[in-house]
Design a protein around this motif. Sequence first.
Motif, PDB file in Angstrom:
ATOM      1  N   ARG A 183       0.858  -1.186   0.000  1.00 41.01           N
ATOM      2  CA  ARG A 183       0.000   0.000   0.000  1.00 41.01           C
ATOM      3  C   ARG A 183       0.891   1.231   0.000  1.00 41.01           C
ATOM      4  NH1 ARG A 183      -5.070   0.012   2.453  1.00 41.01           N
ATOM      5  NH2 ARG A 183      -5.708  -1.947   3.387  1.00 41.01           N
ATOM      6  N   TRP A 184       0.620   2.156  -0.876  1.00 37.92           N
ATOM      7  CA  TRP A 184       1.280   3.459  -0.822  1.00 37.92           C
ATOM      8  C   TRP A 184       0.328   4.379  -0.076  1.00 37.92           C
ATOM      9  CZ3 TRP A 184       4.927   6.601  -0.283  1.00 37.92           C
ATOM     10  CH2 TRP A 184       4.947   7.901  -0.777  1.00 37.92           C
ATOM     11  N   MET A 185       0.792   4.886   1.087  1.00 41.16           N
ATOM     12  CA  MET A 185      -0.076   5.643   1.980  1.00 41.16           C
ATOM     13  C   MET A 185       0.504   7.024   2.262  1.00 41.16           C
ATOM     14  SD  MET A 185      -1.207   2.686   4.688  1.00 41.16           S
ATOM     15  CE  MET A 185      -2.541   3.710   5.316  1.00 41.16           C
ATOM     16  N   ILE A 186      -0.375   8.010   2.324  1.00 47.54           N
ATOM     17  CA  ILE A 186       0.020   9.362   2.704  1.00 47.54           C
ATOM     18  C   ILE A 186      -0.920   9.832   3.809  1.00 47.54           C
ATOM     19  CG2 ILE A 186       0.317  11.752   1.945  1.00 47.54           C
ATOM     20  CD1 ILE A 186       0.932  10.711  -0.853  1.00 47.54           C
ATOM     21  N   ASP A 187      -0.350  10.100   4.985  1.00 52.15           N
ATOM     22  CA  ASP A 187      -1.120  10.586   6.137  1.00 52.15           C
ATOM     23  C   ASP A 187      -2.320   9.691   6.441  1.00 52.15           C
ATOM     24  OD1 ASP A 187       0.657  12.694   6.361  1.00 52.15           O
ATOM     25  OD2 ASP A 187      -0.535  14.015   5.080  1.00 52.15           O
ATOM     26  N   GLY A 188      -2.096   8.379   6.411  1.00 52.38           N
ATOM     27  CA  GLY A 188      -3.137   7.433   6.800  1.00 52.38           C
ATOM     28  C   GLY A 188      -4.106   7.062   5.698  1.00 52.38           C
ATOM     29  N   ARG A 189      -3.978   7.677   4.513  1.00 55.95           N
ATOM     30  CA  ARG A 189      -4.901   7.374   3.409  1.00 55.95           C
ATOM     31  C   ARG A 189      -4.184   6.522   2.370  1.00 55.95           C
ATOM     32  NH1 ARG A 189      -6.694   9.322  -1.558  1.00 55.95           N
ATOM     33  NH2 ARG A 189      -5.073  10.920  -1.706  1.00 55.95           N
ATOM     34  N   THR A 190      -4.847   5.459   1.916  1.00 52.66           N
ATOM     35  CA  THR A 190      -4.270   4.591   0.894  1.00 52.66           C
ATOM     36  C   THR A 190      -4.423   5.227  -0.474  1.00 52.66           C
ATOM     37  OG1 THR A 190      -4.766   2.617   2.207  1.00 52.66           O
ATOM     38  CG2 THR A 190      -4.349   2.296  -0.136  1.00 52.66           C
ATOM     39  N   VAL A 191      -3.298   5.484  -1.137  1.00 48.36           N
ATOM     40  CA  VAL A 191      -3.312   6.082  -2.473  1.00 48.36           C
ATOM     41  C   VAL A 191      -3.411   4.988  -3.539  1.00 48.36           C
ATOM     42  CG1 VAL A 191      -2.032   7.546  -4.094  1.00 48.36           C
ATOM     43  CG2 VAL A 191      -1.939   8.022  -1.624  1.00 48.36           C
ATOM     44  N   SER A 192      -2.662   3.897  -3.356  1.00 49.25           N
ATOM     45  CA  SER A 192      -2.721   2.780  -4.312  1.00 49.25           C
ATOM     46  C   SER A 192      -2.317   1.493  -3.603  1.00 49.25           C
ATOM     47  CB  SER A 192      -1.812   3.036  -5.519  1.00 49.25           C
ATOM     48  OG  SER A 192      -0.468   3.224  -5.117  1.00 49.25           O
ATOM     49  N   THR A 193      -2.716   0.378  -4.179  1.00 53.04           N
ATOM     50  CA  THR A 193      -2.395  -0.943  -3.639  1.00 53.04           C
ATOM     51  C   THR A 193      -1.976  -1.837  -4.791  1.00 53.04           C
ATOM     52  OG1 THR A 193      -4.172  -0.639  -2.017  1.00 53.04           O
ATOM     53  CG2 THR A 193      -3.240  -2.829  -2.182  1.00 53.04           C
ATOM     54  N   MET A 194      -0.958  -2.659  -4.576  1.00 51.43           N
ATOM     55  CA  MET A 194      -0.510  -3.546  -5.660  1.00 51.43           C
ATOM     56  C   MET A 194       0.035  -4.856  -5.097  1.00 51.43           C
ATOM     57  SD  MET A 194       2.697  -1.100  -6.710  1.00 51.43           S
ATOM     58  CE  MET A 194       1.602   0.307  -6.529  1.00 51.43           C
ATOM     59  N   PRO A 195      -0.107  -5.972  -5.852  1.00 48.42           N
ATOM     60  CA  PRO A 195       0.447  -7.251  -5.402  1.00 48.42           C
ATOM     61  C   PRO A 195       1.976  -7.230  -5.437  1.00 48.42           C
ATOM     62  CG  PRO A 195      -1.162  -7.552  -7.187  1.00 48.42           C
ATOM     63  CD  PRO A 195      -0.848  -6.099  -7.117  1.00 48.42           C
ATOM     64  N   VAL A 196       2.596  -7.912  -4.485  1.00 47.41           N
ATOM     65  CA  VAL A 196       4.062  -8.017  -4.449  1.00 47.41           C
ATOM     66  C   VAL A 196       4.469  -9.440  -4.077  1.00 47.41           C
ATOM     67  CG1 VAL A 196       4.513  -5.593  -3.871  1.00 47.41           C
ATOM     68  CG2 VAL A 196       4.105  -7.218  -2.023  1.00 47.41           C
ATOM     69  N   ARG A 197       5.730  -9.769  -4.330  1.00 51.77           N
ATOM     70  CA  ARG A 197       6.304 -11.012  -3.817  1.00 51.77           C
ATOM     71  C   ARG A 197       7.650 -10.690  -3.182  1.00 51.77           C
ATOM     72  NH1 ARG A 197       8.554 -14.528  -9.094  1.00 51.77           N
ATOM     73  NH2 ARG A 197      10.313 -13.132  -9.466  1.00 51.77           N
ATOM     74  N   PHE A 198       8.169 -11.660  -2.442  1.00 53.35           N
ATOM     75  CA  PHE A 198       9.327 -11.406  -1.578  1.00 53.35           C
ATOM     76  C   PHE A 198      10.459 -12.384  -1.877  1.00 53.35           C
ATOM     77  CE2 PHE A 198       5.432 -10.145   0.595  1.00 53.35           C
ATOM     78  CZ  PHE A 198       5.711  -8.821   0.875  1.00 53.35           C
ATOM     79  N   GLY A 199      11.506 -12.294  -1.045  1.00 54.04           N
ATOM     80  CA  GLY A 199      12.641 -13.195  -1.168  1.00 54.04           C
ATOM     81  C   GLY A 199      12.302 -14.601  -0.716  1.00 54.04           C
ATOM     82  N   SER A 200      13.131 -15.544  -1.130  1.00 51.36           N
ATOM     83  CA  SER A 200      12.949 -16.945  -0.721  1.00 51.36           C
ATOM     84  C   SER A 200      13.411 -17.111   0.727  1.00 51.36           C
ATOM     85  CB  SER A 200      13.781 -17.857  -1.617  1.00 51.36           C
ATOM     86  OG  SER A 200      15.165 -17.634  -1.355  1.00 51.36           O
ATOM     87  N   GLU A 201      13.257 -18.327   1.253  1.00 50.80           N
ATOM     88  CA  GLU A 201      13.696 -18.573   2.641  1.00 50.80           C
ATOM     89  C   GLU A 201      15.206 -18.400   2.795  1.00 50.80           C
ATOM     90  OE1 GLU A 201      13.563 -22.787   3.874  1.00 50.80           O
ATOM     91  OE2 GLU A 201      12.811 -23.193   1.846  1.00 50.80           O
ATOM     92  N   TYR A 202      15.948 -18.505   1.683  1.00 50.36           N
ATOM     93  CA  TYR A 202      17.406 -18.375   1.743  1.00 50.36           C
ATOM     94  C   TYR A 202      17.855 -16.917   1.627  1.00 50.36           C
ATOM     95  CZ  TYR A 202      16.746 -23.295   0.780  1.00 50.36           C
ATOM     96  OH  TYR A 202      16.314 -24.593   0.837  1.00 50.36           O
ATOM     97  N   THR A 203      17.030 -16.098   1.007  1.00 46.11           N
ATOM     98  CA  THR A 203      17.336 -14.667   0.880  1.00 46.11           C
ATOM     99  C   THR A 203      16.085 -13.868   1.264  1.00 46.11           C
ATOM    100  OG1 THR A 203      16.748 -14.773  -1.470  1.00 46.11           O
ATOM    101  CG2 THR A 203      19.105 -14.930  -0.915  1.00 46.11           C
ATOM    102  N   PRO A 204      15.701 -13.918   2.539  1.00 44.54           N
ATOM    103  CA  PRO A 204      14.421 -13.317   2.941  1.00 44.54           C
ATOM    104  C   PRO A 204      14.434 -11.783   2.878  1.00 44.54           C
ATOM    105  CG  PRO A 204      15.640 -14.049   4.873  1.00 44.54           C
ATOM    106  CD  PRO A 204      16.405 -14.532   3.678  1.00 44.54           C
ATOM    107  N   THR A 205      13.280 -11.221   2.606  1.00 40.22           N
ATOM    108  CA  THR A 205      13.104  -9.772   2.669  1.00 40.22           C
ATOM    109  C   THR A 205      13.067  -9.355   4.134  1.00 40.22           C
ATOM    110  OG1 THR A 205      11.805  -9.866   0.633  1.00 40.22           O
ATOM    111  CG2 THR A 205      11.615  -7.859   1.966  1.00 40.22           C
TER     112      THR A 205
END
Length: 208
Positions: A107-129
């Motif tokens: 979520r991209w948020m400014i002063d508590g308000r959601t401006v946009s939302t987008m799906p994401v993925r992360f690192g694997s168990e070997y290179t975690p975010t």
Amino acid sequence: MLWSPGDDGRDVRELQARLRQIAWIFHGPTGTYDDLTAEAVRGFQAKRGLPETGVTDTVTWQRLLAMTREPGRWELYLMGGQPADPPDPRCMTGRVMCISKSSRTLRWMIDGRTVSTMPVRFGSEYTPTREGVFRVYWKSRHHVSTLYDSPMPYAMFFSGGQAVHYSSDFAARGYAGASHGCVNVRDEDAIARLYEQVRDGDKVVVHW
């Protein structure tokens, strides 16, 4: 009256996507005008001094159009399986990329308000975010990883070599793959808009 409980179709999906952009809905879009949609419309109407009917009339729709942008294909059709969590309390002040590992959303948020939302993925168990509170310290529009020799367009670095960036692999393979620790975005239009808005020093919160 435009749409009311029980209606369904693409127009209802757009209504839900626009309500989601401004954090009145956290599920879908489903394309069905259900109780949660009616409740969100009532809340939106109440906040703006309109009759609280839960039915989307022309006045309500025009107000919503003025406050939101045209939803893209991802927002209309592909987010339904992963509703965004309510924001972490640390995301409620200032300019924040609020990143949930449990719902795999940014979520991209400014002063508590959601401006946009987008799906994401992360690192694997070997290179975690990494999780925690960070700051954007460097933006690099056409970045290429020196470690992995892979393109990282629209990179916004927040912790060591970890960044939020567009991933063509994520766009092609979805959640079958993983990053080397970065936060991958699959919607290039969405991250291009985000990259334009985010500044050095903006907060990044990565949480479960």
